[in-house]
Scaffold this motif. Structure first.
Motif, PDB file in Angstrom:
ATOM      1  N   GLU A 137       7.342   1.073  -5.608  1.00 21.11           N
ATOM      2  CA  GLU A 137       6.785   2.404  -5.384  1.00 21.11           C
ATOM      3  C   GLU A 137       6.451   2.552  -3.907  1.00 21.11           C
ATOM      4  O   GLU A 137       5.670   1.769  -3.373  1.00 21.11           O
ATOM      5  N   THR A 138       7.049   3.552  -3.253  1.00 21.43           N
ATOM      6  CA  THR A 138       6.701   3.802  -1.851  1.00 21.43           C
ATOM      7  C   THR A 138       5.525   4.756  -1.738  1.00 21.43           C
ATOM      8  O   THR A 138       4.760   4.688  -0.786  1.00 21.43           O
ATOM      9  N   ASN A 139       5.392   5.648  -2.713  1.00 19.13           N
ATOM     10  CA  ASN A 139       4.220   6.502  -2.844  1.00 19.13           C
ATOM     11  C   ASN A 139       4.181   7.001  -4.284  1.00 19.13           C
ATOM     12  O   ASN A 139       5.010   6.595  -5.100  1.00 19.13           O
ATOM     13  N   LYS A 140       3.274   7.909  -4.602  1.00 13.81           N
ATOM     14  CA  LYS A 140       3.126   8.354  -5.991  1.00 13.81           C
ATOM     15  C   LYS A 140       4.337   9.118  -6.508  1.00 13.81           C
ATOM     16  O   LYS A 140       4.562   9.187  -7.705  1.00 13.81           O
ATOM     17  N   THR A 170      -1.778   1.733   2.031  1.00 15.38           N
ATOM     18  CA  THR A 170      -0.587   2.545   1.718  1.00 15.38           C
ATOM     19  C   THR A 170      -0.454   2.620   0.208  1.00 15.38           C
ATOM     20  O   THR A 170      -1.178   1.961  -0.535  1.00 15.38           O
ATOM     21  N   ASP A 171       0.506   3.406  -0.253  1.00 18.51           N
ATOM     22  CA  ASP A 171       0.798   3.488  -1.678  1.00 18.51           C
ATOM     23  C   ASP A 171       1.927   2.549  -2.083  1.00 18.51           C
ATOM     24  O   ASP A 171       2.377   2.567  -3.224  1.00 18.51           O
TER      25      ASP A 171
END
Length: 195
Positions: free
Chosen positions: A78-81, A43-44
Motif C-alpha cells: 500500500e502506497t497510500n489509502k 507515511t502510508d
C-alpha cells in the motif's frame, strides 16, 4: 581407553543414524513458512507478505529423493489509502535431490521446477485492475545437510543456477530471467524430517 572407545562408538552411531536417513524407501517432510511486514514512518506505505510451502520427498534409491512442494503466496503493498497492489499465487515445485558423501554432514544438489499461477490486483483511486499470471522455472541449487539425529536434517541451501519464464496473461507480456545466485552470506535455512 574407555573414553576413546566411547568416542569411537558415538561417532559410529552418528554415522549409522545419518546413513539410515537417505536410504531407499525413506520419506522426508519439510517446507517453508514466511511472514514479513514493514511500514515507513510518517507515511502510508505498508508492505505485508505471507507464504506457506510444505514439501514431501521419497527416496527412490539410496541418496536419491524425488518429491514436490505445494504452497500459497500472498502479498500486499500500500502506497497510500487509495493505492495498493495485492498478489495471490498457488505454487507447485517438483524436485529431484541427490545426496553425496556419508556421515552426519552431507552435500546435496537439488533440481526443481517451480511453477506458480495467480493474479495481481492493482487498486488506484477506487479503480481495480486484475492481471492473471503464470510462472515456470528450472533451478539447480546446492546445499549442505547436517543430521544431528536419525529423524532430523538441518539444511543450508543457496538458490544456485536458475531460469524463470513469467507470463502476464492479461496484458500478454512475457519476461525471461536467467541467473546465478550463490550468495553464501544469505543462504536459506531449513529443517527436514526423515521417516
Amino acid at each position: 581407553m574407555k573414553k576413546v572407545l566411547l568416542t569411537l562408538a558415538a561417532i559410529a552411531g552418528l554415522t549409522i543414524a545419518a546413513n539410515a536417513q537417505t536410504e531407499k524407501g525413506k520419506i522426508m517432510v519439510g517446507g517453508q513458512v514466511g511472514f514479513q511486514t514493514s511500514k515507513v514512518k510518517d507515511t502510508d506505505f505498508k508492505n505485508n507478505s505471507f507464504s506457506i510451502n510444505p514439501t514431501v520427498g521419497y527416496f527412490v534409491s539410496d541418496n536419491w529423493a524425488v518429491g514436490t512442494g505445494v504452497g500459497y503466496d500472498w502479498s500486499k503493498n500500500e502506497t497510500n489509502k487509495d493505492n495498493s497492489t495485492k498478489t495471490d499465487a498457488f505454487q507447485v515445485s517438483p524436485f529431484v535431490r541427490k545426496y553425496t558423501a556419508e556421515g552426519p554432514v552431507r552435500f546435496f544438489a537439488q533440481l526443481s521446477v517451480p511453477m506458480a499461477w495467480g493474479k495481481t490486483t492493482v487498486e488506484s483511486n477506487n479503480v481495480e485492475t486484475k492481471n492473471k499470471f503464470e510462472r515456470y522455472g528450472v533451478e539447480l541449487a546446492p546445499g549442505l545437510a547436517y543430521f544431528p539425529t536419525s529423524k532430523i536434517g538441518i539444511e543450508l541451501k543457496v538458490r544456485g543456477l536458475y531460469y524463470n519464464y513469467n507470463k502476464d496473461k492479461t496484458n500478454d507480456i512475457t519476461t525471461n530471467t536467467f541467473g546465478l545466485n550463490v550468495n553464501s552470506l544469505a543462504p536459506t535455512l531449513g529443517v527436514q524430517f526423515h521417516f
